[in-house]
Design a protein around this motif. Structure first.
Motif, PDB file in Angstrom:
ATOM      1  N   VAL A  98     -15.055 -10.254  -1.910  1.00 45.44           N
ATOM      2  CA  VAL A  98     -13.945 -11.118  -1.515  1.00 45.44           C
ATOM      3  C   VAL A  98     -12.587 -10.658  -2.021  1.00 45.44           C
ATOM      4  O   VAL A  98     -11.563 -11.099  -1.508  1.00 45.44           O
ATOM      5  CB  VAL A  98     -14.189 -12.577  -1.966  1.00 45.44           C
ATOM      6  N   LEU A  99     -12.534  -9.772  -3.034  1.00 46.68           N
ATOM      7  CA  LEU A  99     -11.235  -9.327  -3.529  1.00 46.68           C
ATOM      8  C   LEU A  99     -10.681  -8.210  -2.664  1.00 46.68           C
ATOM      9  O   LEU A  99     -11.433  -7.360  -2.158  1.00 46.68           O
ATOM     10  CB  LEU A  99     -11.350  -8.823  -4.972  1.00 46.68           C
ATOM     11  N   ASN A 100      -9.360  -8.193  -2.509  1.00 46.16           N
ATOM     12  CA  ASN A 100      -8.707  -7.083  -1.840  1.00 46.16           C
ATOM     13  C   ASN A 100      -9.028  -5.800  -2.607  1.00 46.16           C
ATOM     14  O   ASN A 100      -8.745  -5.698  -3.803  1.00 46.16           O
ATOM     15  CB  ASN A 100      -7.203  -7.319  -1.801  1.00 46.16           C
ATOM     16  N   PRO A 101      -9.673  -4.790  -1.945  1.00 46.27           N
ATOM     17  CA  PRO A 101     -10.167  -3.632  -2.697  1.00 46.27           C
ATOM     18  C   PRO A 101      -9.073  -2.814  -3.358  1.00 46.27           C
ATOM     19  O   PRO A 101      -9.252  -2.312  -4.471  1.00 46.27           O
ATOM     20  CB  PRO A 101     -10.920  -2.822  -1.637  1.00 46.27           C
ATOM     21  N   ARG A 102      -7.927  -2.660  -2.694  1.00 50.01           N
ATOM     22  CA  ARG A 102      -6.865  -1.852  -3.292  1.00 50.01           C
ATOM     23  C   ARG A 102      -6.314  -2.514  -4.545  1.00 50.01           C
ATOM     24  O   ARG A 102      -6.152  -1.875  -5.589  1.00 50.01           O
ATOM     25  CB  ARG A 102      -5.748  -1.641  -2.261  1.00 50.01           C
TER      26      ARG A 102
END
Length: 729
Positions: A647-651
């Motif tokens: 769920v977290l933005n990977p960048r």
């Protein structure tokens, strides 16, 4: 020494590969091979490598890459020479050592043979030319961000050679052999007019006039919607001639044409000159050339009707197609799971265009419930792939409606051929899908939206809304496989024996009780117990009396209350879910217990969710061999990590928190896990603020600040949680 750029960069000698170490060395060599025997200025190479953001040491890094390449080339006899030549560098290389030259030479020979009226020779040369391709040009460097404009020139040359080869095959009378390939090619590149025209001609000659016209309408719809233009005059003429069944469209009838004797392809509107005239360009410059060859001296016979060949028959029937799409690097990992799920639900799996698979349901005409089966398969694939195959992005689409299906008369297990317009619809839907969700097309390809098997399917009543996530999919299911298995076994036993059961899930607010039950419901719908009727409601504070809650469950059923529930379960196995049972009055708990405590067969399973303190009331109201209660513990740190990885933005995640491997966990990551304390709702609250932060640098600080205001009791009671918004990257 030989060089390959028609695919990942390759360097070999006598067939043995030679390693080229380092990204910069490979990129410099590839670009110089694209411009062999040309002087490339240093400034241009720097822009090619780093764009407008070259580091201060870029020139030195370029010099090191050139030095390394010279060392590689100097070790081989008869190798190219890399010279320093003002204002940059020059790679002196024999063109015949680069696969691009061989491709260009063979493709030109094929076109010359086609113009000369030798379709067999043309097809052979073009097949050899296309056989040199090993994938997208310089695919390994493209994955690293080096997607130069020169590569589009190569892609266009390949696409033109593919079209020339199809034209040659049609001129030989091999429309039956290439129509399937044409359908896939049009699906992969749906805006090329020449390719669409070739498919229309092949389908018409196969007796599939409906598919030929559907291909035209699909292209026209896309051109108007995406570019605001109509198809070119050549394609419009071809459509009119198909409608009028012009005899000139028939397959070549020159004796021996299929064996190699020239037999021209006839497309109305083609010029009498053998030259191929240019046609409109779409899709960012992808060209389409004029279809056809010189008109024959005498008209050909009319196109035949739909006569079965090789034991195959074409029929118009209702079917449902599931398309599953992922990236090339994850295709091998996902393939087995996708095909297994399609077969499990009664479909026929088959490779689709690119890194995709299709599941065909109802092609044999013996599955009246083909739409339900397909939807169950699609749902299972979408949900399970989110966690089981992370970080692969698996996109799922379903198309259901009428289509022309070609299948073996006596082979229900053979993969059918369906109209290209259906596959094109699936491909477009899958490309727009979000991992974790299924996109549906409920109408025929040109029909109105809102019709078809899915149009009137109601959403289950009483089901709680799913929490948004960073990728806008359902909340991932992690860390509860044991509890889910226990619930599934209880449901299976109830279904098989007719003995009712009650299960109570206890746990702190936000620990995942509701998510566990939602996963149970999904699994029941996807598996062998998909005939189970699901009734679900949530007890609101102050409204926990038996009359109110049971009325919400049974709604308009006659009798009301306990008797209505008993009547429903006696006619069809049922799962009753009551969330937030800690708000329930004693009379409601007594009524639910009475349903379970019966000597009569009743395939009814009741699941209640409540907070920890409810355990004292459970012992008073739910006793006996058919009752079960257990407490959901907090998630482990590994399970929370898997949830956050999705769920977290990977960048941003990599920038603020580092890698997810426990051995490489940063202090910030350990601090975050300590704040989450195994509560998935706290993890999602953090992700919501982390992803939505307007400033990259402040994302972690914003996420951590949310813990001070976190109210799991309010969230569990239905207060909206901020969407876990996605941002680019």
């Amino acid at each position: 020494m030989e060089f390959g750029i028609l695919g990942p960069l390759s360097v070999s000698r006598g067939g043995a590969p030679l390693p080229v170490s380092g990204v910069h060395q490979r990129a410099v060599l590839a670009y110089l091979l694209l411009h062999g025997n040309e002087v490339i200025p240093t400034s241009r190479l720097l822009r090619t490598m780093w764009g407008d953001n070259a580091p201060r040491t870029a020139r030195k890094m370029l010099q090191n890459a050139v030095s390394g390449l010279r060392g590689l080339l100097a070790a081989e006899e008869d190798a190219p020479i890399l010279l320093t030549h003002a204002p940059g560098y020059l790679l002196q290389v024999d063109p015949v050592r680069v696969d691009r030259h061989a491709f260009t030479d063979l493709a030109e020979r094929g076109r010359a043979a086609l113009r000369a009226g030798d379709p067999a020779g043309a097809a052979e040369s073009l097949r050899l030319a296309l056989g040199l391709w090993r994938g997208d040009p310089l695919a390994d460097l493209v994955e690293l961000g080096f997607d130069w404009p020169e590569l589009n020139v190569l892609r266009e040359a390949r696409a033109s050679a593919v079209e020339d080869r199809f034209e040659a095959e049609l001129a030989r009378g091999r429309h039956q052999d290439v129509v399937g390939e044409l359908e896939l090619a049009v699906t992969a590149d749906p805006l090329r007019e020449r390719l669409c025209g070739l498919l229309m001609l092949a389908a018409y000659r196969c007796g599939r006039q409906h598919e030929a016209l559907a291909a035209y309408r699909s292209l026209r719809t896309r051109l108007v919607a995406e570019l605001g233009v109509e198809p070119g005059e050549t394609l419009r003429t071809l459509e009119r001639d198909i409608l009028n069944q012009r005899p000139e469209l028939a397959a070549p009838t020159t004796p021996g044409a299929a064996a190699g004797v020239p037999g021209p392809t006839v497309v109305p509107g083609a010029a009498p000159s053998p030259a191929l005239a240019p046609a409109p360009r779409h899709n960012g410059g992808a060209s389409a050339t004029r279809l056809g060859a010189p008109a024959p001296p005498e008209p050909a016979r009319p196109a035949p009707g739909p006569i079965p060949e090789n034991g195959a028959v074409a029929e118009q029937r209702a079917l449902t197609v599931v398309m599953v799409m992922t990236t090339a690097e994850h295709a091998a990992t996902v393939e087995g799971f996708v095909c297994q799920q399609i077969r499990h639900h009664g479909g026929q799996p088959a490779p689709g265009p690119g890194s995709s698979w299709c599941g065909y349901f109802g092609a044999s005409g013996r599955q009246p419930d083909h739409a339900d089966r397909a939807l169950a398969a699609a749902g299972a694939i979408a949900r399970r792939s989110v966690v089981d195959f992370h970080p692969a992005e698996v996109r799922v689409a379903v198309h259901s409606g009428e289509a022309v299906v070609t299948r073996l008369v006596d082979g229900d297990t053979a993969v059918p051929k369906v109209a290209a317009v259906v596959l094109d619809s699936c491909r477009r839907l899958a490309a727009a899908a979000t991992p974790g969700r299924v996109v549906l097309n409920t109408a025929p390809p040109e029909g109105p939206v809102g019709h078809g098997p899915f149009a009137a399917r109601p959403r289950p009543t009483g089901a709680p809304a799913e929490l948004p996530s960073s990728w806008h999919g359902p909340t991932p299911f992690v860390g509860r496989s044991f509890e889910l298995d226990l619930l599934q076994r209880t449901a299976a036993r109830t279904h098989a024996t007719g003995r009712p059961a009650m299960v109570t899930l206890l746990g702190a607010p936000g620990v995942g009780k509701t998510r566990l039950v939602s996963e149970l419901v999904d699994q029941l719908r996807d598996g062998t117990l998909n005939t189970t009727r699901v009734l679900r409601t949530r007890v609101r504070p102050g409204h926990g009396d038996a009359g109110t809650v049971l009325s919400e469950l049974v709604r308009d059923q006659p009798g009301g209350g306990v008797e209505a529930l008993r009547g429903l379960a006696s006619r069809q196995p049922a799962l009753v879910v009551v969330d937030d049972a800690h708000h329930a009055d004693d009379d409601l708990l007594a009524a639910l217990a009475a349903l379970v405590d019966t000597p009569d067969p009743l395939p009814l399973m009741i699941v209640t969710t409540a907070r920890d303190a409810f355990s004292r009331r459970v012992s008073e109201n739910a006793t006996g061999p058919n009752s079960l209660s257990f407490v959901l513990d907090r998630l482990t740190d590994n399970a929370v990590t898997r949830l956050l990885d999705v769920v977290l933005n990977p960048r941003r995640r990599q920038s603020h928190l580092g890698p997810s491997q426990p051995s490489a966990a940063t202090g910030e990551w350990r601090e975050l896990l300590g704040e989450i304390r195994g509560c998935p709702l706290r993890a999602l609250e953090y992700a919501a603020r982390f992803n939505a932060a307007g400033d990259d640098q402040a994302a972690h600080r914003e996420g951590m600040a949310g813990f001070a205001r976190f109210n799991p009791r309010g969230a569990e009671a239905g207060v909206p949680v901020p969407a876990v918004a996605a941002i680019p990257g």
